[in-house]
Design a protein around this motif. Structure first.
Motif, PDB file in Angstrom:
ATOM      1  N   ARG A   1    -100.354 -43.062  85.108  1.00  0.00           N
ATOM      2  CA  ARG A   1     -99.281 -43.237  85.722  1.00  0.00           C
ATOM      3  C   ARG A   1     -99.936 -44.935  86.009  1.00  0.00           C
ATOM      4  NH1 ARG A   1     -97.295 -38.716  88.165  1.00  0.00           N
ATOM      5  NH2 ARG A   1     -95.856 -37.715  86.914  1.00  0.00           N
ATOM      6  N   ILE A   2    -100.576 -45.529  86.620  1.00  0.00           N
ATOM      7  CA  ILE A   2    -100.738 -46.893  86.773  1.00  0.00           C
ATOM      8  C   ILE A   2    -102.044 -46.826  86.299  1.00  0.00           C
ATOM      9  CG2 ILE A   2    -100.576 -45.881  89.514  1.00  0.00           C
ATOM     10  CD1 ILE A   2    -103.346 -45.842  90.085  1.00  0.00           C
TER      11      ILE A   2
ATOM     12  N   GLU B   1     -97.052 -35.092  78.627  1.00  0.00           N
ATOM     13  CA  GLU B   1     -96.663 -36.305  78.113  1.00  0.00           C
ATOM     14  C   GLU B   1     -95.588 -36.904  78.169  1.00  0.00           C
ATOM     15  OE1 GLU B   1     -94.858 -33.860  75.256  1.00  0.00           O
ATOM     16  OE2 GLU B   1     -96.995 -32.057  75.116  1.00  0.00           O
ATOM     17  N   GLN B   2     -94.787 -37.071  79.693  1.00  0.00           N
ATOM     18  CA  GLN B   2     -93.895 -37.573  79.803  1.00  0.00           C
ATOM     19  C   GLN B   2     -94.095 -39.013  81.015  1.00  0.00           C
ATOM     20  OE1 GLN B   2     -90.692 -36.006  82.640  1.00  0.00           O
ATOM     21  NE2 GLN B   2     -89.540 -38.185  82.321  1.00  0.00           N
ATOM     22  N   THR B   3     -95.865 -38.726  80.683  1.00  0.00           N
ATOM     23  CA  THR B   3     -96.471 -39.862  82.010  1.00  0.00           C
ATOM     24  C   THR B   3     -96.820 -40.595  80.907  1.00  0.00           C
ATOM     25  OG1 THR B   3     -96.423 -38.641  84.072  1.00  0.00           O
ATOM     26  CG2 THR B   3     -98.489 -40.676  83.452  1.00  0.00           C
ATOM     27  N   LEU B   4     -97.896 -40.098  79.762  1.00  0.00           N
ATOM     28  CA  LEU B   4     -98.017 -40.798  78.655  1.00  0.00           C
ATOM     29  C   LEU B   4     -97.063 -42.094  77.517  1.00  0.00           C
ATOM     30  CD1 LEU B   4    -100.546 -37.677  76.981  1.00  0.00           C
ATOM     31  CD2 LEU B   4    -101.420 -40.461  78.221  1.00  0.00           C
ATOM     32  N   ARG B   5     -96.572 -41.044  77.380  1.00  0.00           N
ATOM     33  CA  ARG B   5     -95.501 -42.107  77.065  1.00  0.00           C
ATOM     34  C   ARG B   5     -95.015 -43.437  78.314  1.00  0.00           C
ATOM     35  NH1 ARG B   5     -92.918 -37.303  75.796  1.00  0.00           N
ATOM     36  NH2 ARG B   5     -91.411 -36.808  77.326  1.00  0.00           N
TER      37      ARG B   5
ATOM     38  N   ARG C   1     -95.646 -46.527  77.296  1.00  0.00           N
ATOM     39  CA  ARG C   1     -94.536 -48.087  77.278  1.00  0.00           C
ATOM     40  C   ARG C   1     -94.964 -49.318  78.078  1.00  0.00           C
ATOM     41  NH1 ARG C   1     -91.117 -44.996  77.039  1.00  0.00           N
ATOM     42  NH2 ARG C   1     -90.275 -44.557  79.683  1.00  0.00           N
ATOM     43  N   ARG C   2     -94.970 -49.227  79.527  1.00  0.00           N
ATOM     44  CA  ARG C   2     -96.177 -49.567  80.557  1.00  0.00           C
ATOM     45  C   ARG C   2     -96.839 -50.335  80.431  1.00  0.00           C
ATOM     46  NH1 ARG C   2     -98.778 -50.121  84.881  1.00  0.00           N
ATOM     47  NH2 ARG C   2     -99.851 -47.980  83.996  1.00  0.00           N
ATOM     48  N   ILE C   3     -97.973 -49.949  79.020  1.00  0.00           N
ATOM     49  CA  ILE C   3     -98.762 -50.822  78.586  1.00  0.00           C
ATOM     50  C   ILE C   3     -98.306 -51.789  77.887  1.00  0.00           C
ATOM     51  CG2 ILE C   3    -101.174 -50.745  77.449  1.00  0.00           C
ATOM     52  CD1 ILE C   3    -100.578 -50.132  80.481  1.00  0.00           C
ATOM     53  N   ASP C   4     -97.484 -50.973  77.179  1.00  0.00           N
ATOM     54  CA  ASP C   4     -97.114 -52.169  76.178  1.00  0.00           C
ATOM     55  C   ASP C   4     -95.893 -53.221  76.062  1.00  0.00           C
ATOM     56  OD1 ASP C   4     -97.971 -50.241  74.028  1.00  0.00           O
ATOM     57  OD2 ASP C   4     -96.237 -49.402  73.653  1.00  0.00           O
ATOM     58  N   GLU C   5     -95.327 -52.661  77.268  1.00  0.00           N
ATOM     59  CA  GLU C   5     -94.848 -54.487  78.179  1.00  0.00           C
ATOM     60  C   GLU C   5     -95.872 -55.463  78.670  1.00  0.00           C
ATOM     61  OE1 GLU C   5     -91.817 -51.829  80.870  1.00  0.00           O
ATOM     62  OE2 GLU C   5     -90.510 -50.723  79.487  1.00  0.00           O
TER      63      GLU C   5
END
Length: 427
Positions: free
Chosen positions: A335-336, A372-376, A380-384
Motif C-alpha cells: 500500500r505504501i 488484489e484490491q491493494t495491488l489495484r 493506480r497510486r503509482i500511476d498517479e
C-alpha cells in the motif's frame, strides 16, 4: 349254571386292593353295562334284564389279597352273606323301600324286601319280586376294602361291582331309613326312604304281610314288636342325629379349613402383588436412573465434543489468522510502495499468497481479495505518482524555458538599452 370268575378293583380309592369273587351263577341273557370300572373307580347302574339272580342261595368265595398272604375263603353262610334265616317271628322284619328321585333306579329298587341271610355280620334283604325279575339286594360291606366303601348298598349281588345306591352309616345294624346316595357317589337323595314292613319271611308279598299283621289274634305279639320297632326307630334316629352332627362338624371343620386356606391364599396373593409392585417400582426407578445416567453421559460427551470442536476451530482460526497476518503485512507494505519499490513488493505479495493459501484456510479468499484490491490501488497510486511527476517535470521544464526566455528578453532589453545609452552618449 356256569362258573364265573370276576376280578375287579376293590372299593377303596387309589390305594385299594383287588378283590376276586368266584361264584356259581345262572347265565343272564343280554346282561350288560354299568358295572364297576377298574380304570376310573366308578359304579354304574345294571340294566334290568330277565333271568334268575346270582346273588342269593349260591356258594361264593371272597378273596382280598394281601402281600405275602395266601387267599382265604369263606362259605355263603359265614363271612359273605350267610344262609337263609329260618321262618318264624325271630327273623328280621321285612322292609318297604319307597321314593327315589331317579326314576330309573326307583323302578328297580322300590318294593318290599325280606330277610335273606347275613353278610359281614349284618342282615341281607332281597326284594320280593316275581320269578325272572331283576335281583335287588340290600347288604352291608365292612372296611376290608377300605373305609370309603364300607356301608350299606343296593345291588344285584352281594359284593358285586354293580350298585344303585349307597349309605355310609356303618354303625347301623340294619339298613338306615334315610341318607342314601343315588348314584352311590352322588348327592344324598332325601326322597329315598326305607321303612319297616313287619316280620319278614321270604317270598311273602307285601299285601300278604300287611294282611298277616292285621289278622285277629296277633295282638299279643304286636306290642313287643311295636316296642322293638320303636326302640329300633329311636336308635336309628339317634344314629342319624349322630351322623348328622358328625357331618355338621365335619362340614364346619372343612369350612374353617377352606376359610383358612382362602385367607392364606389371599395373603399370599396380596404379598405376591406387593412384591410385584415393589419389583415394578424398583425396575422403574432403575430404568429412570439408567436413562438419567445415559442422558448425563451423552450430555457430557456432547459438551466435550463441542469443546474439542471449538478448540480445534480456535486453533485453526489462529493458524489462519497467523498466515493471513503475514500476507496482510506484505499487503500493507504494498500500500505504501513507491514506483521504485512497487514491482519488488508486488512479486513478494504474490509469492506470499501462494505460500500461505492453504494455511489461511477459510480466510484465503478474503485475504486474496484484499491483496488484489491493494495491488489495484497501489498500481493506480503509482500511476498517479508517475503522472504527477511527469506533469511536474513538464511544468518545471516550461518554467525553466520561460525563465530562459525571460532572461534572454531581459538581456536583449538591457543590450538595447545599453546601445541607446551609448548612442545617446555618442550623440
Amino acid at each position: 349254571a356256569i362258573l364265573a370268575q370276576v376280578t375287579s378293583a376293590a372299593r377303596g380309592g387309589p390305594s385299594a386292593q383287588c378283590c376276586r369273587v368266584e361264584a356259581l351263577a345262572m347265565s343272564w341273557p343280554g346282561r350288560s353295562g354299568g358295572g364297576y370300572n377298574a380304570t376310573n373307580g366308578s359304579r354304574g347302574y345294571p340294566a334290568p334284564s330277565a333271568g334268575p339272580s346270582s346273588s342269593s342261595g349260591s356258594n361264593a368265595r371272597v378273596v382280598a389279597p394281601r402281600p405275602g398272604a395266601a387267599p382265604t375263603s369263606a362259605n355263603h353262610g359265614s363271612s359273605h352273606h350267610g344262609g337263609h334265616s329260618g321262618g318264624g317271628d325271630s327273623s328280621p322284619p321285612s322292609l318297604i323301600v319307597g321314593g327315589c328321585s331317579n326314576t330309573t333306579v326307583a323302578g328297580i329298587i322300590q318294593g318290599a324286601f325280606a330277610s335273606n341271610g347275613t353278610n359281614h355280620g349284618k342282615p341281607v334283604y332281597k326284594k320280593e319280586a316275581a320269578a325272572g325279575a331283576v335281583s335287588v339286594l340290600i347288604y352291608f360291606w365292612d372296611e376290608r376294602d377300605g373305609p370309603s366303601f364300607s356301608g350299606w348298598w343296593f345291588g344285584p349281588k352281594v359284593g358285586g361291582d354293580q350298585v344303585w345306591a349307597y349309605n355310609s352309616q356303618k354303625s347301623a345294624q340294619s339298613p338306615p331309613p334315610s341318607g342314601w346316595r343315588v348314584p352311590w357317589d352322588g348327592p344324598v337323595d332325601e326322597t329315598l326312604r326305607i321303612s319297616l314292613g313287619g316280620s319278614g319271611g321270604r317270598g311273602v308279598p307285601r299285601s300278604d304281610a300287611q294282611g298277616a299283621r292285621s289278622m285277629p289274634g296277633s295282638g299279643a305279639a304286636a306290642a313287643p314288636r311295636s316296642r322293638a320297632v320303636e326302640d329300633d326307630r329311636r336308635r336309628r334316629d339317634d344314629e342319624r342325629r349322630q351322623v348328622e352332627e358328625q357331618r355338621r362338624r365335619e362340614d364346619e371343620r372343612r369350612r374353617q379349613e377352606d376359610d383358612r386356606r382362602r385367607r392364606q391364599q389371599e395373603e399370599e396373593e396380596r404379598r405376591r402383588r406387593e412384591d410385584e409392585e415393589r419389583r415394578r417400582r424398583d425396575e422403574e426407578r432403575r430404568r429412570r436412573e439408567e436413562e438419567e445416567r445415559r442422558r448425563r453421559e451423552e450430555e457430557h460427551r456432547r459438551r466435550e465434543a463441542e469443546a474439542k470442536r471449538r478448540r480445534e476451530e480456535e486453533e485453526v482460526r489462529k493458524r489462519e489468522q497467523a498466515a493471513a497476518l503475514v500476507v496482510r503485512k506484505v499487503i500493507q507494505r504494498v500500500r505504501i510502495a513507491t514506483p521504485e519499490t512497487y514491482d519488488n513488493l508486488r512479486g513478494e505479495l504474490e509469492e506470499c499468497l501462494k505460500e500461505k493459501a492453504e494455511a489461511m484456510g477459510s480466510q484465503a479468499s478474503r485475504v486474496s481479495e484484499e491483496a488484489e484490491q491493494t495491488l489495484r490501488q497501489a498500481q493506480r497510486r503509482i500511476d498517479e505518482m508517475i503522472e504527477q511527476k511527469a506533469a511536474e517535470e513538464r511544468r518545471r521544464q516550461e518554467e525553466e524555458k520561460k525563465r530562459r526566455e525571460e532572461a534572454e528578453r531581459v538581456e536583449q532589453i538591457m543590450k538595447e538599452a545599453a546601445e541607446h545609452v551609448k548612442e545617446g552618449e555618442d550623440a
